[in-house]
Every structure is written in structure tokens, then in C-alpha cells.
Design an enzyme around this catalytic site. Structure first.
Site, PDB file in Angstrom:
ATOM      1  N   ASP A   1      15.473-118.024 -29.854  1.00  0.00           N
ATOM      2  CA  ASP A   1      16.749-118.562 -29.406  1.00  0.00           C
ATOM      3  C   ASP A   1      17.751-118.547 -30.553  1.00  0.00           C
ATOM      4  OD1 ASP A   1      18.365-119.380 -27.398  1.00  0.00           O
ATOM      5  OD2 ASP A   1      17.658-121.446 -27.329  1.00  0.00           O
TER       6      ASP A   1
ATOM      7  N   TYR B   1      21.944-119.053 -31.912  1.00  0.00           N
ATOM      8  CA  TYR B   1      22.823-120.209 -32.095  1.00  0.00           C
ATOM      9  C   TYR B   1      24.190-119.611 -32.362  1.00  0.00           C
ATOM     10  CZ  TYR B   1      23.563-124.882 -34.344  1.00  0.00           C
ATOM     11  OH  TYR B   1      23.961-126.149 -34.690  1.00  0.00           O
TER      12      TYR B   1
ATOM     13  N   HIS C   1      29.840-124.273 -30.158  1.00  0.00           N
ATOM     14  CA  HIS C   1      28.646-125.100 -29.997  1.00  0.00           C
ATOM     15  C   HIS C   1      28.101-125.535 -31.351  1.00  0.00           C
ATOM     16  CE1 HIS C   1      24.801-126.594 -28.582  1.00  0.00           C
ATOM     17  NE2 HIS C   1      24.167-125.734 -29.355  1.00  0.00           N
TER      18      HIS C   1
ATOM     19  N   ARG D   1      25.068-133.883 -37.866  1.00  0.00           N
ATOM     20  CA  ARG D   1      25.095-133.882 -39.331  1.00  0.00           C
ATOM     21  C   ARG D   1      26.372-134.462 -39.919  1.00  0.00           C
ATOM     22  NH1 ARG D   1      22.224-129.469 -37.853  1.00  0.00           N
ATOM     23  NH2 ARG D   1      24.121-128.305 -37.552  1.00  0.00           N
TER      24      ARG D   1
ATOM     25  N   GLU E   1      21.046-126.789 -21.693  1.00  0.00           N
ATOM     26  CA  GLU E   1      21.889-125.929 -22.516  1.00  0.00           C
ATOM     27  C   GLU E   1      22.168-124.665 -21.720  1.00  0.00           C
ATOM     28  OE1 GLU E   1      20.312-125.264 -26.473  1.00  0.00           O
ATOM     29  OE2 GLU E   1      21.234-127.130 -27.190  1.00  0.00           O
TER      30      GLU E   1
ATOM     31  N   GLU F   1      22.863-121.073 -21.368  1.00  0.00           N
ATOM     32  CA  GLU F   1      22.674-119.879 -22.196  1.00  0.00           C
ATOM     33  C   GLU F   1      22.503-118.652 -21.304  1.00  0.00           C
ATOM     34  OE1 GLU F   1      19.761-120.019 -25.283  1.00  0.00           O
ATOM     35  OE2 GLU F   1      19.989-122.169 -25.626  1.00  0.00           O
TER      36      GLU F   1
ATOM     37  N   ASP G   1      18.081-123.949 -21.593  1.00  0.00           N
ATOM     38  CA  ASP G   1      17.206-124.420 -22.679  1.00  0.00           C
ATOM     39  C   ASP G   1      17.188-125.954 -22.650  1.00  0.00           C
ATOM     40  OD1 ASP G   1      15.721-124.497 -25.010  1.00  0.00           O
ATOM     41  OD2 ASP G   1      17.492-124.391 -26.303  1.00  0.00           O
TER      42      ASP G   1
ATOM     43  N   ARG H   1      17.379-134.664 -26.781  1.00  0.00           N
ATOM     44  CA  ARG H   1      18.145-134.784 -28.030  1.00  0.00           C
ATOM     45  C   ARG H   1      17.576-135.824 -28.977  1.00  0.00           C
ATOM     46  NH1 ARG H   1      20.506-130.014 -28.000  1.00  0.00           N
ATOM     47  NH2 ARG H   1      21.759-129.684 -26.125  1.00  0.00           N
TER      48      ARG H   1
ATOM     49  N   GLN I   1      14.498-134.311 -30.510  1.00  0.00           N
ATOM     50  CA  GLN I   1      14.944-133.243 -31.413  1.00  0.00           C
ATOM     51  C   GLN I   1      15.502-133.808 -32.714  1.00  0.00           C
ATOM     52  OE1 GLN I   1      18.013-130.820 -29.584  1.00  0.00           O
ATOM     53  NE2 GLN I   1      18.352-129.576 -31.403  1.00  0.00           N
TER      54      GLN I   1
ATOM     55  N   TYR J   1      13.539-132.506 -36.200  1.00  0.00           N
ATOM     56  CA  TYR J   1      13.942-131.124 -36.495  1.00  0.00           C
ATOM     57  C   TYR J   1      14.123-130.790 -37.969  1.00  0.00           C
ATOM     58  CZ  TYR J   1      18.927-131.538 -37.646  1.00  0.00           C
ATOM     59  OH  TYR J   1      20.110-131.780 -38.278  1.00  0.00           O
TER      60      TYR J   1
ATOM     61  N   LYS K   1      12.393-129.193 -27.486  1.00  0.00           N
ATOM     62  CA  LYS K   1      12.784-127.992 -26.745  1.00  0.00           C
ATOM     63  C   LYS K   1      11.636-127.358 -25.950  1.00  0.00           C
ATOM     64  CE  LYS K   1      16.979-127.110 -28.716  1.00  0.00           C
ATOM     65  NZ  LYS K   1      18.198-126.789 -27.975  1.00  0.00           N
TER      66      LYS K   1
ATOM     67  N   THR L   1      11.814-124.186 -20.630  1.00  0.00           N
ATOM     68  CA  THR L   1      12.997-123.332 -20.710  1.00  0.00           C
ATOM     69  C   THR L   1      13.023-122.569 -19.393  1.00  0.00           C
ATOM     70  OG1 THR L   1      12.572-123.038 -23.078  1.00  0.00           O
ATOM     71  CG2 THR L   1      14.133-121.516 -22.052  1.00  0.00           C
TER      72      THR L   1
ATOM     73  N   THR M   1      23.478-122.035 -26.785  1.00  0.00           N
ATOM     74  CA  THR M   1      24.438-122.654 -25.875  1.00  0.00           C
ATOM     75  C   THR M   1      25.803-121.993 -25.977  1.00  0.00           C
ATOM     76  OG1 THR M   1      23.297-124.723 -26.203  1.00  0.00           O
ATOM     77  CG2 THR M   1      25.469-124.846 -25.210  1.00  0.00           C
TER      78      THR M   1
ATOM     79  N   GLU N   1      27.515-132.200 -25.835  1.00  0.00           N
ATOM     80  CA  GLU N   1      28.904-131.925 -26.180  1.00  0.00           C
ATOM     81  C   GLU N   1      29.879-132.528 -25.160  1.00  0.00           C
ATOM     82  OE1 GLU N   1      27.189-127.783 -26.700  1.00  0.00           O
ATOM     83  OE2 GLU N   1      29.162-127.560 -27.637  1.00  0.00           O
TER      84      GLU N   1
END
Lengths: 416, 416
Positions: free
Chosen positions: A124, A126, A131, A140, A197, A199, A231, A235, A238, A242, A251, A255, A347, A361
Site C-alpha cells: 500500500d 501513500y 492525505h 505527528r 480509506e 483507495e 483499506d 486508528r 494504529q 505504528y 490495518k 482490506t 487514501t 480526515e
């Protein structure tokens, strides 16, 4: 060119004569096999092959009597083009074997669709700038959401191939370790931040040997087709797990992909230039030509008791990294892609807040709940919510769509 | 119990009567098929089955005429026990079909070994406290090398199944993006920090359905056997790419495994308690019984023109997270493991500096080069270096080993 058929095809159908996507279906009287969607029907390619539709072209019947497309894909791009052309001619023409043997057509409502491809590996990416920026801001640093490597390479990670399932498969709310606040010990519970997500996924159609990179200019020829991809993500799980090795249990519980694989040939009318890339990318990532796709995407949410409403509209046309760059990057170290590998775009979010491809989001990680038509609020997904993704390209009369990718959230399974 | 055989087995052989590992071999006259190692021989289980060795036990011949163990594994643990018992009896007894038909025995030197298992998915854990601490110190923070989640869960990520290869397969030095110093733009070049990682791998022997976790107390029964594993790594590529989604091109260019899969039954004599875990783990991770293994591991380096020397001696007995915890964690969100999934332990480092399982740790990321017997220095691996890993358990007379896992570093491939 305008194509028309003796089959009655709704002009709004995703499955026009310009599309002809491949899938695996079964019915009361048919074991799983390769089919092709047209309007509201499926052409039974196994039976069509058996009565000789492709007999002039050295295409073995057996590849159609499989529960995955992998053997068919392995025939290579020239055979795929033949099958496509023969079927297109059959559907358009008056002197048609398919028309004569209408038992070769199965109504989609009478068929069960299966996972179209035996997924070899799932990677996958990014690749949406919007996104990556949104997520970086939430997970972050609001000031520096994008990491230094992001504009230099199509960042990606490996997912779990075993839990890739076909549209219609429900997803049970997963459990896992969740940290309530920084410094706290984690607790074990159901996710309260279940997400989708939006995708798209590419199916690899040609393998490269281990050690031999695929150059950015040859990458196109390594793609068989595309699917829609959800996906599913948890959260809270994750977020805690992660660092430093990437997403894992947040995740890999599920899927979903759409049952129909749209061949790249059908998507040519929707090819567009991608956005400019600044800073300039390294030479091995410099692609040419129209490498992006202008496809209308939408996500709809249907609460258990309510009615469906669209909660996101997006488009992959502005994805920062295109598929040729993704393949060139993935293989530049000699990594081998195989037939049946699934490459997700990541995403697909746009700049408008209605185009964000995840609840994370859309609701700013739950800070701004979404209000549904029935008055219900959503920070993330609730049990019995159904998420449905749709996608189609439209250029003049030419419409090519992906059908639906749908999945319902079910409560967590009881543990022993 | 002391077993002896009419076959002459070196007491130092990895392949004693207590071992009987499975592999896939071929020879001048034999297509790839299932074999079992004994001393310096391989028992051709396909031919043995064909002449009726297992005919009382409803084990179909076909599963032995395969180029992977997957179909044999699928027979289940009771059939595996039967095969093992029959062969053990045949090798020990005087009245033996195998002894009568010695054409069923192939000298290992006359056989080619193949990848033993069709790897469904590859997951790599990070379960050595010493390794995680060493790497955290080098890559992140010397003061706080361990991340907050590490002692709460067996951290892991997904790798690429396609690039898992069998011992003997050389590895070409990969190229990729490398950032020379923080803030600099990356350049594209060959890795100058090619590394090995000393690991062991578990082969999953029983699938769990999607959505259904495997409890920590049942996890044992989901493992078929073990291999040695070398998780080749390019540290400079890894360092630039791995935030935020984890290792990708720094790892997926090659992962090597040993050709012989040692069944879990053969490893029972070497089971020991693992280290205490503090803080106490969540209930779903609380395992009982002797879950670790006391196995002597070593890594040898042979320069292109020099002679081999041992550069690391380690042991998985102190791994912080055991296999039952790994499986329970991996599936707690409903993720399905399949027959043929490969679960790596992660690098197995001990506390002594001679027990570090990677060049990264042995040379402190190159800061303290290793001096070889021939005077050569190594920060990381050089072209034509061969890395060989070996492993065996020894308890009294009982010796069970893994054979060798070997791979040579070759120069980067010319690009078109």
C-alpha cells in the site's frame, strides 16, 4: 468511435462496451469461473471459450475455469487484447455467437462475485499529498506534517495479502491495544476509531525476476487492471503500534476490493497529466506521458437503520505519485513483483474538505463529528454502518465504471 | 530414549534421528519433491510413499510430489506425526523397507534444495530486547532507545513474500535512495551499508479463519516447524525511507531461509522458560509453559578470497516475546494466518557484544569496524562476502540442527 450493442445497456451503467472488466463469479449452476461484466449481465467466459469463441487464438479453456484471474492474467497482454476485441465485436455485431447462445449471459443479480485475484502480495502506497498532509498533521506535527522523504519517493509499506476480501464481506470491529493518553499503559478493547480509506488498487499483470528492476518507462506494461480498494483502519490501534515499524494490526484485519478488475486499456480515455513535482525527482522516477487518471470517486455511508448518503467525493487525478513511479520505486532495489500483486494508491484525498478519503480526515480525528441526514453523528464508523465506494470515468459518451465496493461493519466477535 | 540407526550418522550431524526435518529437493533423476534429511542423506518421501510406506495411514502420495511442503502441511499434525514415526521406526529398525530399498536414499551432495514452502505472507517481528535497544540507540535516541509500546506488544511489520529465497541464492547489492546527512537531498546509489540479520522463522501449519483470533494457549498448535532466516538489510536505504510506514526497500530485496524445516516436535527437548516480562503483559498475551528455545546460533563471514570465520554467536532463549505471544498478537484483531505464512523472530541479539545478530550492532553502525583474520576490515558487508548461519540444539546425546543458511553478496546488477 461510438459502440452500441444488441444488449440493452443503461447509458448510466458502469459496465459499458468500453469497459469489459474481468471478475470471478459463480451461480446456482456454475462453479467459480472467469466472467466479464456488460450492462446488468455477466458473460460466462468459460462457457464462451468452451463453445469456441476464442479457438482461433490459442487461448486454453482451462484458464477461464479457475477461481482466480491469475492464470488468465499470465497469458499476457496480447491474449487479453484478443479476448477483449472478440467480446467487443460479439457484443456490437449482429452476427454474434453470444447473441445466439444467450445462456452464456448470466444476470448479475443471480451471480455471486468472488475475490477476483489470488493476491500474491499487497503493497500500500501513500501517494496523495493531501492525505499525507492531513494525517501527518493529526498523528505527528501540525507544523511540519510532511516528512522529509515524502516528496522524494512514493512511500509505501507491505500489507497482509490473506485478509484482502471481496466487496460484500462484512468487517467485524477489531480489538487491540489502545493507549488512552501519552504515557498511559495500553488497554485491550474494541476499536472506537474504525475507519475506511478510499483507495484504488492496481493488479500486477507481469512479473519481474528478483534482482531486475522495472524501469519507469516500462512500468505501464506490468499492470493488468484496477479495482476499488477500501483499506479498513483502526486508528487508535494504529496510533499506538505504528512506531517504528509501520501499520500492522490497525490495518491487517481486512482490506476490501471491488469484484471487477477494469483493464488498463479501458482506462486510456481518462488518462491525464499528474501534478508537477517539486523538487524534481531522481532520474529513476522520471515518468513521461499522461500517467494519472481522471475518475470520479465517491464514498457513501448507510447507517444500519438509515438511508445511504454520500460523505466524500474525490478523484485520483491529482495523486502526487503515479503508478509508473510506484512500480519503478518498488522494484529499484531488485524486489520482484508477481502476477497477482496488489498495489494500493493509499487514501485518495483532495484539497476540498468534502474530498477527504477517510473519517480521520473528514471529522478531524473525531474533533468535528459528521452529522448525517437522519441526525446521527459520526466521529468514526459505528456497528452496522455500511460503506460503499463507487468510481467511474466519463468522457463524452464513454463511461467506464468500477461497480460497487461495499462492506458492513459488524460488532466485534465474541472471544472464547 | 537413545535412538540409533543402520545408517551411519555422524554424532555431530544436524540431521539426527531426533530431527527428521522436511525439505523440497530435486536431483538429476528426480523432479522437485518432499524429502527428509537424515545424516548426509535425504529420504525421498515421494518414492517411499509410492512403494507403500504410509499406505496404512491414508496419506495421499501426491502431497509428496510437490514443489512445496504446503499440501503436506495441510494434512495436519496427526498425519505429520505418523510420517515422522514411520520413518523413525524404519531408520531404527532392522526389518526396514527403507533399508531394503536404499535407492530411496539420496546423498545430500547430489541434491538441489529448493524453497521449502510457498510463502503465503511474511511477517517479521522485533522480539529481541537487546536488538531493539541497540537499533533504537543507533537509529533514534541513545537515551531512550526503546519505544513505549515495545514491552507491551510483540512489534512486527509485514515483509514481501515474493523475495523470500532459499539458502544458496546470492544477493545482489541493492540500489536506492540514500540521504547523506540530515536535511540533504537523497542521492541514488548502491547501498554501502548492506547487512545481514540473524533470525529464525516459524512456518504456520494451521490456518485461522478471518475474524477469529488464535488464543495464546492454542497458538502452539498452529506452528508446523522452524527455519533459519537471514533478513538481508540495507541500512542506509532503510534509514531514509522507514518513517512513518516502516521498512520497505531496505528489506524487501531479499530474505533467505534454510532449506530444511525442523518440525516443532523435534525441538521439544530444547524448550526453556523465557525471560520475565515486566510490566505484566495484557491477558491475551499471557502464555504458559516453556515457550522459548535453547538453540546455539552462529554467523560466519567468508570474504571472497579469504577463509570463513565466526563473527557472532547467539541464542533465541532470551527472546522477550515468544511464538505463542506472537501468534496471539498477530491474530487478536481477527487477522488470518494461513498455512505457509512465515513469521520471523527479528534479529536475535544477546547482551554480549559478540552475540549481536547484525553488522549494524557488531560494528556500532560502522563506527567500530570489525577486523577479520586476514586483516580485512568490515563496517558492513562487501561484495563477494558469504554469510553462513548455523543453528543446533544439544541436550545430552540429542542433537537437532538446521543445516546451513548461506548467501553470497554479489555486485549490484547493471541497469539498462
Amino acid at each position: 468511435m461510438h459502440l452500441s450493442s444488441w444488449i440493452d445497456i443503461d447509458p448510466e451503467s458502469d459496465f459499458s462496451l468500453y469497459n469489459l472488466p474481468y471478475g470471478i463469479f459463480s451461480s446456482a449452476s456454475r462453479s467459480p469461473r472467469v466472467g466479464m461484466a456488460i450492462g446488468s449481465f455477466i458473460i460466462d467466459l468459460a462457457a464462451a471459450s468452451k463453445i469456441g469463441l476464442f479457438e482461433d487464438f490459442e487461448i486454453p479453456n482451462e484458464v477461464f475455469y479457475r477461481d482466480s484471474l491469475n492464470d488468465f492474467i499470465e497469458l499476457g497482454v496480447e491474449k487479453h487484447a484478443v479476448v477483449r476485441k472478440v467480446v467487443q465485436r460479439e457484443l456490437a455485431g449482429q452476427d454474434s455467437t453470444l447473441r445466439e447462445y444467450q445462456t452464456l449471459l448470466v444476470r448479475q443479480q443471480n451471480a455471486t462475485m468472488h475475490l477476483p485475484v489470488r493476491i500474491s502480495d499487497f503493497t500500500d502506497f501513500y501517494s496523495s499529498l493531501e492525505h499525507a498532509t492531513n494525517v501527518g498533521r493529526i498523528f505527528r506535527d501540525p507544523e511540519e506534517p510532511l516528512l522529509p522523504n515524502w516528496k522524494h519517493m512514493p512511500v509505501a509499506y507491505h500489507g497482509k495479502a490473506s485478509s484482502v476480501v471481496v466487496s460484500g464481506t462484512p468487517v467485524h470491529r477489531p480489538r487491540g491495544q489502545i493507549q488512552k493518553s501519552p504515557g498511559a499503559n495500553p488497554s485491550f478493547k474494541e476499536t472506537s476509531q474504525l475507519d475506511f480509506e478510499l483507495e484504488m488498487g492496481y493488479i500486477i499483470g507481469k512479473s519481474n525476476p528478483l534482482g531486475q528492476p522495472v524501469s519507469v518507462n516500462q512500468a505501464d506494461s506490468h499492470v493488468f487492471g484496477m479495482v476499488l480498494l477500501n483499506d479498513w483502519s483502526a486508528r487508535d490501534i494504529q496510533k499506538w503500534e505504528y512506531v517504528p515499524l509501520g501499520p500492522f494490526l490497525g490495518k491487517n484485519f481486512s482490506t476490501s476490493v471491488s469484484p471487477w478488475v477494469v483493464p488498463m486499456e479501458a482506462l486510456v480515455p481518462f488518462r491525464v497529466d499528474g501534478p508537477p513535482q517539486d523538487p524534481e525527482v531522481l532520474p529513476y522516477l522520471r515518468s513521461s506521458g499522461e500517467q494519472n487518471l481522471d475518475i470520479n470517486l465517491e464514498v457513501a455511508l448507510k447507517p444500519g437503520q438509515g438511508s445511504e448518503e454520500v460523505i466524500c467525493q474525490s478523484n485520483p487525478k491529482d495523486l502526487y505519485w503515479n503508478i509508473s513511479q510506484k512500480i519503478a520505486h518498488h522494484t529499484i532495489n531488485g524486489c520482484n513483483l508477481r502476477i497477482g500483486d496488489l498495489l494500493g494508491t493509499g487514501t485518495i484525498s483532495g484539497s476540498a474538505s468534502t474530498s477527504y478519503g477517510s473519517m480521520l480526515e473528514l471529522t478531524h480525528a473525531g474533533a468535528k463529528p459528521m452529522v448525517l441526514a437522519d441526525g446521527g453523528k459520526r466521529r468514526f464508523l459505528e456497528d452496522f454502518d455500511t460503506i460503499t465506494m463507487r468510481a467511474h470515468g466519463q468522457k463524452g459518451n464513454v463511461r467506464v465504471g468500477f461497480g460497487e465496493l461495499s462492506g458492513e461493519v459488524l460488532p466485534a466477535i465474541e472471544l472464547d
